[in-house]
Design a protein around this motif. Structure first.
Motif, PDB file in Angstrom:
ATOM      1  N   SER A  38      20.097  42.689 -97.788  1.00 27.75           N
ATOM      2  CA  SER A  38      20.772  41.781 -98.277  1.00 27.75           C
ATOM      3  C   SER A  38      20.061  40.773 -98.331  1.00 27.75           C
ATOM      4  O   SER A  38      20.786  39.761 -99.745  1.00 27.75           O
ATOM      5  N   ARG A  39      18.775  40.822 -98.539  1.00 30.29           N
ATOM      6  CA  ARG A  39      18.186  39.769 -99.227  1.00 30.29           C
ATOM      7  C   ARG A  39      16.414  40.656 -99.516  1.00 30.29           C
ATOM      8  O   ARG A  39      15.533  40.427 -98.718  1.00 30.29           O
ATOM      9  N   PRO A  40      16.784  41.416-100.605  1.00 30.30           N
ATOM     10  CA  PRO A  40      15.229  42.231-101.050  1.00 30.30           C
ATOM     11  C   PRO A  40      13.886  41.919-101.253  1.00 30.30           C
ATOM     12  O   PRO A  40      12.801  41.653-101.757  1.00 30.30           O
ATOM     13  N   GLU A  41      14.820  40.226-102.164  1.00 29.18           N
ATOM     14  CA  GLU A  41      13.659  39.594-102.144  1.00 29.18           C
ATOM     15  C   GLU A  41      12.541  38.549-100.794  1.00 29.18           C
ATOM     16  O   GLU A  41      10.844  38.087-101.197  1.00 29.18           O
ATOM     17  N   ALA A  42      12.846  38.257 -99.744  1.00 30.15           N
ATOM     18  CA  ALA A  42      11.875  38.671 -98.609  1.00 30.15           C
ATOM     19  C   ALA A  42      10.999  39.240 -97.646  1.00 30.15           C
ATOM     20  O   ALA A  42      10.943  39.203 -96.900  1.00 30.15           O
ATOM     21  N   VAL A  43      11.728  40.537 -98.358  1.00 29.92           N
ATOM     22  CA  VAL A  43      10.958  42.049 -97.901  1.00 29.92           C
ATOM     23  C   VAL A  43       9.820  42.156 -98.635  1.00 29.92           C
ATOM     24  O   VAL A  43       9.753  42.944 -99.531  1.00 29.92           O
ATOM     25  N   ILE A  44       8.053  42.237 -98.926  1.00 24.90           N
ATOM     26  CA  ILE A  44       7.816  42.938 -99.108  1.00 24.90           C
ATOM     27  C   ILE A  44       6.958  44.028 -98.610  1.00 24.90           C
ATOM     28  O   ILE A  44       7.349  44.376 -97.257  1.00 24.90           O
ATOM     29  N   GLN A  45       6.421  45.738 -99.320  1.00 21.62           N
ATOM     30  CA  GLN A  45       5.429  46.660 -98.845  1.00 21.62           C
ATOM     31  C   GLN A  45       3.703  46.023 -98.754  1.00 21.62           C
ATOM     32  O   GLN A  45       3.350  45.690 -99.813  1.00 21.62           O
ATOM     33  N   ASN A  46       3.670  46.496 -97.824  1.00 22.28           N
ATOM     34  CA  ASN A  46       2.078  46.322 -97.637  1.00 22.28           C
ATOM     35  C   ASN A  46       1.226  47.352 -98.312  1.00 22.28           C
ATOM     36  O   ASN A  46       2.165  48.639 -98.938  1.00 22.28           O
ATOM     37  N   GLU A  47      -0.363  47.604 -98.719  1.00 17.95           N
ATOM     38  CA  GLU A  47      -0.720  49.370 -98.832  1.00 17.95           C
ATOM     39  C   GLU A  47      -0.289  50.280 -97.749  1.00 17.95           C
ATOM     40  O   GLU A  47      -0.967  51.164 -98.373  1.00 17.95           O
ATOM     41  N   MET A  76       7.451  44.474 -94.922  1.00 19.89           N
ATOM     42  CA  MET A  76       6.984  42.532 -93.977  1.00 19.89           C
ATOM     43  C   MET A  76       7.902  41.848 -94.773  1.00 19.89           C
ATOM     44  O   MET A  76       8.522  41.691 -95.715  1.00 19.89           O
ATOM     45  N   VAL A  77       8.352  40.800 -93.835  1.00 16.87           N
ATOM     46  CA  VAL A  77       9.237  39.673 -94.031  1.00 16.87           C
ATOM     47  C   VAL A  77       9.011  38.380 -94.103  1.00 16.87           C
ATOM     48  O   VAL A  77       8.349  37.993 -93.503  1.00 16.87           O
ATOM     49  N   ARG A  78       9.445  38.295 -95.368  1.00 17.69           N
ATOM     50  CA  ARG A  78       8.809  36.593 -94.921  1.00 17.69           C
ATOM     51  C   ARG A  78      10.237  35.608 -95.460  1.00 17.69           C
ATOM     52  O   ARG A  78      10.863  35.476 -95.622  1.00 17.69           O
ATOM     53  N   TYR A  79       9.871  35.120 -93.802  1.00 21.16           N
ATOM     54  CA  TYR A  79      11.009  34.593 -93.105  1.00 21.16           C
ATOM     55  C   TYR A  79      11.012  33.812 -93.522  1.00 21.16           C
ATOM     56  O   TYR A  79      12.131  33.345 -93.243  1.00 21.16           O
ATOM     57  N   ASP A  80      10.055  32.621 -93.512  1.00 22.69           N
ATOM     58  CA  ASP A  80      10.465  31.127 -94.589  1.00 22.69           C
ATOM     59  C   ASP A  80      11.553  31.663 -95.759  1.00 22.69           C
ATOM     60  O   ASP A  80      12.479  30.410 -95.866  1.00 22.69           O
ATOM     61  N   GLN A  81      11.821  32.726 -96.701  1.00 22.06           N
ATOM     62  CA  GLN A  81      13.017  33.199 -98.068  1.00 22.06           C
ATOM     63  C   GLN A  81      14.447  33.623 -96.290  1.00 22.06           C
ATOM     64  O   GLN A  81      14.950  33.225 -97.367  1.00 22.06           O
ATOM     65  N   LEU A  82      14.247  33.766 -94.864  1.00 16.93           N
ATOM     66  CA  LEU A  82      15.146  33.885 -94.365  1.00 16.93           C
ATOM     67  C   LEU A  82      15.538  32.216 -93.679  1.00 16.93           C
ATOM     68  O   LEU A  82      16.394  32.358 -93.227  1.00 16.93           O
TER      69      LEU A  82
END
Length: 91
Positions: free
Chosen positions: A49-58, A63-69
């Motif tokens: 639902s919010r792919p821009e708020a999830v990043i993948q680490n090395e 990882m979730v960018r909580y502030d975007q949620l």
């Protein structure tokens, strides 16, 4: 972003739903000192639902960018003492 991949967590239990409709869970991190229990989201719930708020680490974990949620991860102690709104970022 905060480590929010379900593969990194244990003792997961659904607690509530945020104002924006995200599932909130209590959990502990695998291999960490389990005196701390946290309240937050699972990246796998958020990614569709919010792919821009999830990043993948090395390491390949999400990882979730909580502030975007509009949220922040808190400890279970904070959740209990401050109430369910403790995870909500005030705008």
């Amino acid at each position: 972003g905060a480590p929010s991949d379900i593969r990194l967590k244990t003792n997961i239990e659904a607690l509530s739903i945020s104002r924006e409709g995200y599932n909130l869970y209590k959990f502990q991190y695998i291999g960490k000192d389990n005196r701390n229990t946290y309240v937050g989201v699972m990246a796998q719930d958020i990614i569709s639902s919010r792919p821009e708020a999830v990043i993948q680490n090395e390491s390949g974990f999400y990882m979730v960018r909580y502030d975007q949620l509009g949220l922040k991860m808190v400890t279970l102690d904070q959740w209990i003492s401050e109430g369910p709104d403790s995870v909500e970022l005030l705008h």
